[in-house]
Design an enzyme around this catalytic site. Sequence first.
Site, PDB file in Angstrom:
ATOM      1  N   ILE A 146       0.835  -1.201   0.000  1.00 57.92           N
ATOM      2  CA  ILE A 146       0.000   0.000   0.000  1.00 57.92           C
ATOM      3  C   ILE A 146       0.871   1.252   0.000  1.00 57.92           C
ATOM      4  CG2 ILE A 146      -1.660   1.331   1.352  1.00 57.92           C
ATOM      5  CD1 ILE A 146      -2.860  -1.334   2.264  1.00 57.92           C
ATOM      6  N   CYS A 147       0.601   2.147  -0.950  1.00 60.96           N
ATOM      7  CA  CYS A 147       1.295   3.432  -1.050  1.00 60.96           C
ATOM      8  C   CYS A 147       2.808   3.197  -1.110  1.00 60.96           C
ATOM      9  CB  CYS A 147       0.870   4.326   0.112  1.00 60.96           C
ATOM     10  SG  CYS A 147       1.400   6.030  -0.070  1.00 60.96           S
ATOM     11  N   GLN A 148       3.548   3.794  -0.200  1.00 63.47           N
ATOM     12  CA  GLN A 148       4.998   3.576  -0.180  1.00 63.47           C
ATOM     13  C   GLN A 148       5.311   2.089   0.006  1.00 63.47           C
ATOM     14  OE1 GLN A 148       6.922   4.897   3.375  1.00 63.47           O
ATOM     15  NE2 GLN A 148       8.796   5.513   2.325  1.00 63.47           N
ATOM     16  N   GLY A 150       3.671  -0.189  -1.255  1.00 64.11           N
ATOM     17  CA  GLY A 150       3.509  -0.774  -2.580  1.00 64.11           C
ATOM     18  C   GLY A 150       4.799  -0.668  -3.379  1.00 64.11           C
TER      19      GLY A 150
END
Lengths: 354, 420
Positions: A146-148, A150
């Site tokens: 998720i996000c960073q 990811g």
Amino acid sequence: MQAVKIQPAKAAEEVITTQRKLGAALETLRSMDDVDFGVTAKEEIYREDKVVVYRFKGERAPTAKVPILIVYALVNRPYMVDLQDDRSLVKNLLAKGEDVYLIDWGYPDGADRWLTLDDYINGYIARAVDAVARHRRVRKINLLGICQGGAFSLCFAALHPHKVQNLITMVTPVDFQTPDNMLSNWVQKLDIDLFVDTLGNVPADLMNLCYLMLKPVRLNQQKYIGLVDILDNKVEMENFLRMEKWIFDSPDQAGEAFRQFLKDFYQGNKLIKGGLKIGGRDVHLGNISMPVLNVFAEQDHLVPPAASRVLAEHVGTKDYTQVAFRGGHIGIYVSGRAQREVPSAIHEWLAART
Amino acid sequence: MSEAFFSDATRQWQALLQQSAGPWAEWMRAGAQPPNAFEKWSALFGGNNATPTETIERFVQGARDYLSFLQAGMNVGGINAEGMSGWIEPLKRMFAAPDGMAGAFEHPFAKLWPGSAAGMNPFALGMSGFGQTAAPDLRDLKSWLKLPSFGPAREHQVNQQNAALAWFDYQQQIQRHNELMLRAAKRGFELFEGKLSEREQPGRQIESLRALYDLWVDAIEEAYADIALSQEYREVYGDLVNAQMRVRSHVQKEVERLSSDMGVPTRSEIDSIGERLQALRREVRGLRGGDALIDEIADLRGELETLARNAVRQALGERAKTSAQVAAAPSVARVDKPRAAATKPKKQSAKTAPARVAPEKAAPRRAAAAASGGFATRIAQFADASLGGKRKARGNKAAPAKSSRGAKAATTRRGKRAHS
């Protein structure tokens, strides 16, 4: 014709109503306890330094044979994926039979100042993946970044493809230099070495201020004015405060990892341009050969859709799926639509690859 | 040396200490101050004893501004039979002073950036005190900061001069940044007027103060985004943050020097210890073979265990087949899948190539696995023997090297790690 046509009586009523609600708010606020979060039961299966890997416990045993490990960003706390009973990605995935694990990075302090991206990706994530695989007695697991987190998951999957059965990325930046990326614009001229050498670990308050400045009036003022509308609603107020807690409950960033992340990802854009090295090894997204599901938010002001979409052009797999979610960076976890659409999309995509 | 000299030197030393510690004392005070906005708000609305939190404070500030806005709207709008017509000029007066800065409705940018609300801005936090002590008169700063230094305190003086120069530069960068924010505010009003004109059609008119406020927010955010995404802002923002880091760095060095004089451990020392410790941890991990070798061993172990497990199942299936004439075909199918998976980690050791099973290794095993009858039992025996050997080898550091594939991969990785 005048653009503004406010009847005097109505204007006066607005003022009085606002005053009254503000006055009544005290009673609501007094009656409220500190908000809780993280509703799903979980057990610790692995711990190293400040990093803990949890396995969530659903109401029934998981039916999925391959577990999912959620790799959250370092810049916020991971309980966003399990914020409250009716807003929980984790709970919804469990209800569909998935087996969900999560890495909790903890709160880095001075002892973690020298942790590098190699330590995070080839160290903590790799050992967390091994721990989950051992726990479930499987050779590969599904990774949900998720996000960073990811971006970290992409690096991990590229470096260790034999450990990842399926890769899911959510609101994940891949191209860090799209024209609509405000954060990226701000850091391009920063002397990152001076910044990290001076600050050491990067304070969470500083990070939060930067996020608030992405939409300064909306996030610093309009949001709180909107609060007037729900002041007399205890449930809504609790939801609001829970979200507030998550927004500002941020860990400091380990200095060296932050240095490399900003220089290589934001300033160098090396994830797609090439030249990214983690622990001395080249990271090639083309090495990502497992199926990939990329979920991004169409109204994301932190990770613009274009920054995520570009993943399709760089991964090596032929099994690539992209899902555009109608919402923002936070709404993708907590909105009503998210509860209906995101867990189903993930579960169905995984089920088709079992 | 006279007594007067020592007395004078002592006074100077104390003054220097106070001066250098000033900004940090200020920083500490700023951090330790209890939030009082909620108390003010509570007093305003007759409440007390509630828990002050950052959320409440933010809400209080927003509510206060909004109430100011509502009140100003009531005052300047005028009332006539057509409602509050002719709003644009009053709005300008309400939102902006003649120079475009804050009016009755304080501009949020003014509150968010350095020089106005240190408590809101970590970049600004702790900097004001330094300014007061290190650069009392910025007008003459550059002229005297260029003067050469000499004498026993030369190095200290140079450092102080550089710190003051950094502070001077920081002030200039704040000014540049504020000019851009002012431009964003002005542009916001232009956009606001444009948005208002779009609302002149029947059915789109603004009929509440809240709607008016929301429209203004849309306009100001749009203007801000245009600036914040510009190349010019990229430069100005970078210069601002870099300038502040230079100031902080100078302050830290001075504090470190004083701490060192007083025998207090410094941040540099602790950082240095931390860096060495982290390097040692990596080295120890590397000496143990590194994560890659640990992976390799775990994979091999898993492969053998899977082999043994399936072979045992197969053997048991054969017995059952003999006694109960039950077909044991599924167990054969189960063997193949884990083995195919088990070979993939070898490909990882090659690093870049896609996953591929070495045919010369995999084929005989598949054949063995697919075989039935007494052959399966022999596989089980082989697997047991292998596992036993492996278990024994766990305590023997040379053992991994005896596994030809594992040893090769591990050697390669170790070599690369050492190289890198």
